[in-house]
Scaffold this motif. Structure first.
Motif, PDB file in Angstrom:
ATOM      1  N   ASP A  71       6.147  47.571   1.280  1.00 24.10           N
ATOM      2  CA  ASP A  71       6.555  48.536   0.263  1.00 24.10           C
ATOM      3  C   ASP A  71       5.383  49.001  -0.596  1.00 24.10           C
ATOM      4  O   ASP A  71       5.191  50.194  -0.821  1.00 24.10           O
ATOM      5  N   SER A  72       4.551  48.094  -1.087  1.00 26.00           N
ATOM      6  CA  SER A  72       3.436  48.474  -1.951  1.00 26.00           C
ATOM      7  C   SER A  72       2.164  48.803  -1.182  1.00 26.00           C
ATOM      8  O   SER A  72       1.299  49.519  -1.687  1.00 26.00           O
ATOM      9  N   GLY A  73       2.011  48.287   0.037  1.00 27.60           N
ATOM     10  CA  GLY A  73       0.785  48.488   0.797  1.00 27.60           C
ATOM     11  C   GLY A  73      -0.321  47.512   0.441  1.00 27.60           C
ATOM     12  O   GLY A  73      -1.432  47.626   0.976  1.00 27.60           O
ATOM     13  N   ASP A  74      -0.061  46.543  -0.450  1.00 26.86           N
ATOM     14  CA  ASP A  74      -1.081  45.569  -0.827  1.00 26.86           C
ATOM     15  C   ASP A  74      -1.352  44.605   0.328  1.00 26.86           C
ATOM     16  O   ASP A  74      -0.444  44.255   1.097  1.00 26.86           O
ATOM     17  N   ILE A  75      -2.609  44.146   0.424  1.00 25.86           N
ATOM     18  CA  ILE A  75      -3.011  43.173   1.439  1.00 25.86           C
ATOM     19  C   ILE A  75      -3.164  41.818   0.748  1.00 25.86           C
ATOM     20  O   ILE A  75      -3.903  41.692  -0.235  1.00 25.86           O
ATOM     21  N   PHE A  76      -2.451  40.803   1.264  1.00 24.51           N
ATOM     22  CA  PHE A  76      -2.455  39.469   0.675  1.00 24.51           C
ATOM     23  C   PHE A  76      -3.234  38.520   1.577  1.00 24.51           C
ATOM     24  O   PHE A  76      -3.085  38.555   2.807  1.00 24.51           O
ATOM     25  N   VAL A  77      -4.051  37.655   0.975  1.00 23.18           N
ATOM     26  CA  VAL A  77      -4.815  36.636   1.694  1.00 23.18           C
ATOM     27  C   VAL A  77      -4.533  35.293   1.030  1.00 23.18           C
ATOM     28  O   VAL A  77      -4.689  35.155  -0.194  1.00 23.18           O
ATOM     29  N   TRP A  78      -4.071  34.312   1.842  1.00 23.53           N
ATOM     30  CA  TRP A  78      -3.772  32.976   1.344  1.00 23.53           C
ATOM     31  C   TRP A  78      -4.754  31.957   1.926  1.00 23.53           C
ATOM     32  O   TRP A  78      -5.228  32.129   3.064  1.00 23.53           O
ATOM     33  N   ASN A  79      -5.014  30.907   1.160  1.00 23.80           N
ATOM     34  CA  ASN A  79      -5.811  29.782   1.625  1.00 23.80           C
ATOM     35  C   ASN A  79      -4.887  28.831   2.378  1.00 23.80           C
ATOM     36  O   ASN A  79      -3.890  28.352   1.825  1.00 23.80           O
ATOM     37  N   VAL A  80      -5.201  28.586   3.640  1.00 23.75           N
ATOM     38  CA  VAL A  80      -4.319  27.768   4.477  1.00 23.75           C
ATOM     39  C   VAL A  80      -4.301  26.320   4.005  1.00 23.75           C
ATOM     40  O   VAL A  80      -3.267  25.640   4.087  1.00 23.75           O
ATOM     41  N   LYS A  81      -5.382  25.843   3.471  1.00 24.34           N
ATOM     42  CA  LYS A  81      -5.467  24.426   3.113  1.00 24.34           C
ATOM     43  C   LYS A  81      -4.603  24.094   1.898  1.00 24.34           C
ATOM     44  O   LYS A  81      -3.840  23.124   1.919  1.00 24.34           O
TER      45      LYS A  81
END
Length: 598
Positions: free
Chosen positions: A545-555
């Motif tokens: 919906d917003s077009g934002d790109i999210f990046v998470w730390n897997v650890k």
């Protein structure tokens, strides 16, 4: 047929009988015209005789006037006046009669013309009646043929019913046998899976010991260091030669992940490109680590861009205007699948199509290349997953996996040559994991097909036999839209679900290791993708919906980045090795805008 014939006869009667009165009136008018013409000729003769008589009387009067005495002049004049009056009246009567006759003649001419038109109509109707009779005769013969064919079909239907009943009985027996074999197979595979789990635990323990021994050998300490020292035991030369030859064989470039690769976190757009005029669907990096990224769109094109400068290098058209849904690229092989039930394979150098994989009965929703670019796996809405061999001039279909849902996504493990695919609905039966490790058993590779559904389940298959070997249900609510093997680790899979969450799944224990979510992250489409970083330390996805790109730390599961550059929902996210220029992250949104991140 008799009803049709009677209807045609009734129509001919209705169209023919009304003209009988016209024929009789036409004959009557012809007789009347002949009578009027004879009367006109008689009146003309009478008129000429009267004119002649008047002329003679005039001459007689003139003679009598010149010769007779004056006393008879008045009497003659009176007679002349009377004769002239009678003549005038007779002429008026004759003129009136002639006018009436002329009017009747005109009416007769009109009636004659009308009669001619009616005669032509009657002739046409007679011709049509003749043609209809011929059609009736032809239809009657066709009806006779149809009746004979119908009788023959009835006999054949009876035979088919008997055959169907026999096949149904055979099918019931085969179903019972299949169920019994399936139960036995499941039981055997459960036992084998348990044994493999024990073996995996043993292997991990031995691997730790081997790593410890190798560290001691590098340090050169103690008796272990002396054992791994300069002296080479007998027989090591052949082993070294074998390893060297194997390395030479494997020196050919192929798709592979570098487990030691580093991840470059995206920070800002490096190139913003209007890639497609219509909705974009998918984005993929070149699997051979070249500076290329491919996109697919509903405008029926696949486009390849250079990640160094953002320039368009090639455009491949699917033809027919059918939307493309999936794309993959590796070296000189580019493939795209779409709504026309086929998957097209192009050669990047020649820009020509080399294969058109046909066999699915519904649209193809996902496609991925195997390592080495010799085989392709496709998933379709016809509830099947197919593996294709494209190493030869003519492609062949090698394996087909049947299931009960539509495949939405798939991915290939570079380490174990396995495939995971996603679906709209899951399966309720749960089977234990059965997976052979190439480092232990030299028996080829396995394809693991993962079924993802409205209840978010995954499913695994054996590529050689096509058997289903594992189900892991209830991973997501609303189904899964994307799956991605973790680079360098074939035991972990990243999934993106319609419940707007990302899960990391351990295939050995069938458990969820990590879950990533955010209030601003939404998954709305069936093909919204997610991706591990090259070193597996991060997971990325785009909000629909917003077009934002999210990046998470897997650890630790914490959100590391939230990038806002797309003006509409992001549908595709790809995280590659970076090629020679280090550019690793590419995203594409619904409007067809491609962003290469720095």
């Amino acid at each position: 047929m008799e009803d049709i014939y009677s209807l045609i006869q009734d129509r001919n009667a209705r169209e023919t009988l009304p003209f009988l009165s016209i024929h009789s009136s036409n004959a009557y008018l012809r007789n009347y015209v002949d009578t009027l013409q004879a009367r006109c000729e008689s009146l003309e003769r009478q008129y000429l005789d009267q004119q002649q008589l008047v002329a003679e009387q005039q001459q007689a009067i003139e003679l009598s006037i010149n010769s007779a005495p004056a006393r008879t002049e008045a009497r003659l004049r009176d007679q002349i006046s009377k004769l002239q009056e009678e003549l005038r009246k007779n002429v008026q009567k004759e003129v009136k009669a002639s006018a009436e006759a002329l009017e009747r003649y005109n009416e007769l001419s009109t009636c004659t013309e009308s009669m001619a038109v009616q005669d032509a109509t009657i002739s046409n109707l007679q011709i049509e009646a003749t043609r209809n009779n011929e059609i009736i005769t032809h239809l009657q013969s066709e009806i006779d043929n149809s009746n004979s064919l119908a009788r023959l079909a009835d006999k054949q239907i009876g035979g088919l019913k008997d055959a169907i009943r026999a096949l149904q009985d055979e099918n019931d027996e085969l179903t019972k046998l299949n169920k019994r074999i399936l139960d036995e197979t499941v039981s055997d595979k459960e036992k084998m899976a348990e044994q493999l789990n024990n073996m995996n635990d043993t292997i991990e323990t031995l691997q730790k010991e081997i790593n410890m021994l190798r560290s001691y050998a590098k340090m050169g300490k103690g008796p272990i260091g002396n054992w791994f020292g300069s002296r080479t035991p007998r027989g090591d030369k052949s082993t070294a030669d074998t390893c060297s030859s194997q390395e030479d064989k494997d020196s050919t470039p192929k798709r592979q992940w570098d487990a030691s690769a580093t991840a470059v976190l995206p920070s800002q757009p490096q190139f913003t490109i209007k890639a497609h005029r219509d909705d974009a669907v998918c984005v993929r990096y070149d699997g051979t680590n070249l500076n290329r990224v491919a996109t697919a769109s509903s405008d029926a094109t696949v486009k390849v861009f250079n990640t160094s400068n953002g320039q368009l290098e090639a455009t491949f058209s699917a033809g027919g205007g059918h939307p493309l849904i999936g794309v993959d690229i590796a070296g000189d092989v580019v493939c795209g699948c779409g709504a026309d039930k086929t998957c097209r394979v192009w050669n990047y150098q020649t820009k020509r199509m080399i294969h058109q994989l046909a066999g699915h009965s519904q649209k193809i929703t996902c496609v991925r290349l195997f390592p080495g670019e010799k085989s392709i796996v496709t998933g379709s809405a016809d509830r099947s997953i197919r593996v294709w061999d494209i190493s030869r001039h003519v492609y062949t279909q090698t394996t087909t996996f049947r299931h009960s849902s539509t495949s939405n996504c798939c991915d290939v493990s570079y380490e174990t040559h396995t495939v995971v695919s996603g679906h709209l609905d899951g399966m309720l039966p749960i089977l234990l994991l059965f997976c052979l490790v190439e480092t232990i058993f030299d028996t080829g590779f396995f394809v693991v097909a993962c079924t993802i559904s409205s209840i978010g389940g995954i499913r695994f298959w054996d590529a050689r036999s096509g058997d289903r070997v594992l189900d892991i249900p209830s991973l997501h609510e609303g189904g899964v839209t994307s799956v991605h093997w973790k680079p360098g680790n074939s035991n972990e899979i990243l999934t993106n679900g319609k419940d707007s969450t990302l899960n990391v799944i351990d295939t050995r224990t069938s458990n969820i290791m990590h879950t990533f979510r955010d209030p601003g992250f939404r998954t709305l489409t069936n093909h919204a993708s997610c991706s591990f970083s090259p070193n597996g330390a991060y997971a990325a996805a785009g909000s629909a919906d917003s077009g934002d790109i999210f990046v998470w730390n897997v650890k630790n599961g914490e959100k590391t980045k939230q990038l806002s550059s797309h003006s509409c929902g992001a549908v595709g996210v790809a995280w590659g090795l970076g090629g020679t220029n280090g550019q690793q992250v590419a995203t594409i949104d619904k409007s067809g805008v491609l962003i290469l991140w720095a």
